[in-house]
Design a protein around this motif. Structure first.
Motif, PDB file in Angstrom:
ATOM      1  N   UNK A  87      18.414  -3.100  98.490  1.00  0.00           N
ATOM      2  CA  UNK A  87      18.583  -1.674  98.196  1.00  0.00           C
ATOM      3  C   UNK A  87      18.384  -0.834  99.443  1.00  0.00           C
ATOM      4  N   UNK A  88      17.395  -1.180 100.239  1.00  0.00           N
ATOM      5  CA  UNK A  88      17.125  -0.414 101.458  1.00  0.00           C
ATOM      6  C   UNK A  88      18.270  -0.562 102.459  1.00  0.00           C
ATOM      7  N   UNK A  89      18.825  -1.759 102.573  1.00  0.00           N
ATOM      8  CA  UNK A  89      19.901  -1.989 103.540  1.00  0.00           C
ATOM      9  C   UNK A  89      21.238  -1.414 103.080  1.00  0.00           C
ATOM     10  N   UNK A 141      12.416   8.464  97.762  1.00  0.00           N
ATOM     11  CA  UNK A 141      10.993   8.597  98.095  1.00  0.00           C
ATOM     12  C   UNK A 141      10.258   7.274  97.890  1.00  0.00           C
ATOM     13  N   UNK A 142      10.591   6.570  96.810  1.00  0.00           N
ATOM     14  CA  UNK A 142       9.976   5.273  96.539  1.00  0.00           C
ATOM     15  C   UNK A 142      10.324   4.261  97.630  1.00  0.00           C
ATOM     16  N   UNK A 143      11.580   4.265  98.079  1.00  0.00           N
ATOM     17  CA  UNK A 143      12.004   3.308  99.094  1.00  0.00           C
ATOM     18  C   UNK A 143      11.411   3.613 100.459  1.00  0.00           C
ATOM     19  N   UNK A 144      11.266   4.881 100.803  1.00  0.00           N
ATOM     20  CA  UNK A 144      10.732   5.234 102.127  1.00  0.00           C
ATOM     21  C   UNK A 144       9.231   5.103 102.183  1.00  0.00           C
ATOM     22  N   UNK A 145       8.517   5.309 101.079  1.00  0.00           N
ATOM     23  CA  UNK A 145       7.060   5.160 101.106  1.00  0.00           C
ATOM     24  C   UNK A 145       6.638   3.706 101.120  1.00  0.00           C
ATOM     25  N   UNK A 146       7.496   2.802 100.613  1.00  0.00           N
ATOM     26  CA  UNK A 146       7.163   1.386 100.647  1.00  0.00           C
ATOM     27  C   UNK A 146       7.379   0.787 102.024  1.00  0.00           C
ATOM     28  N   UNK A 147       8.096   1.499 102.897  1.00  0.00           N
ATOM     29  CA  UNK A 147       8.447   1.008 104.227  1.00  0.00           C
ATOM     30  C   UNK A 147       7.242   0.756 105.038  1.00  0.00           C
TER      31      UNK A 147
END
Length: 196
Positions: free
Chosen positions: A153-155, A190-196
């Motif tokens: 999902x991130x990529x 927001x969920x994807x960037x905070x898990x980074x």
């Protein structure tokens, strides 16, 4: 001996042979051959799904596949993701979401799921329900799925999700249906960037 009468077939309109007597074994109808094992294996989660409804769903997906240039119908996993993101007034069930989260632990199946979800995210704004349901499935996969789901999902989806969070507008009947899509996409970003 009376002559056997031919009756029109209810699905394809051709003629079928008269019903077999009770003592002979007759083969099941054509649709039941393909669908009955899938119903028994749990591909259809709703208890109200009959073999006739399952056949109709398979036929709809088969025609859609051919319309989009595929010569083979969708795989059961692709059909499952498509069922979870259909343009209907209700969302995917918890059983369906958990099943998709279980499939995310197999990397190849996870790739297949995200390919279908990415296709759904690219739908035009008039099909906002498909987009919203795809976002619902993505959010569930990020929270309950595998680490591979987060990485894929991130990529593959981050830029598309950022676009949806900023610029998805659709007004119909004086109501902004894009508001829900924007909020859900923003929450996922927001969920994807905070898990980074």
């Amino acid at each position: 001996m009376a002559a056997a009468t031919m009756t029109p077939h209810p699905i394809h309109g051709g003629f079928s042979s008269p019903p077999a007597s009770a003592d002979s074994t007759s083969p099941p109808p054509i649709g039941a051959l393909a669908i009955a094992p899938r119903v028994q294996q749990g591909y259809y989660s709703r208890s109200s799904v009959t073999p006739a409804r399952a056949t109709a769903a398979w036929l709809r997906d088969y025609i859609t596949a051919i319309k989009h240039g595929q010569w083979h119908p969708y795989t059961p996993l692709e059909r499952r993701v498509r069922e979870a993101t259909r343009n209907e007034a209700w969302g995917p069930t918890g059983i369906m979401l958990n099943e998709l989260a279980d499939h995310s632990f197999n990397y190849a199946e996870c790739r297949i799921m995200f390919a279908v979800l990415e296709f759904r995210l690219a739908y035009p704004v008039e099909k906002w329900r498909n987009v919203y349901k795809a976002l619902t499935v993505i959010e569930f996969l990020l929270t309950r799925g595998s680490d591979a789901a987060v990485a894929i999902a991130r990529d593959d989806l981050l830029s598309r999700l950022q676009y949806l969070a900023a610029q998805f507008y659709y007004y119909a009947d004086g109501r902004d249906h894009g508001l829900n899509v924007r909020h859900r996409a923003g929450a996922i970003v927001a969920l994807m960037t905070e898990e980074g």
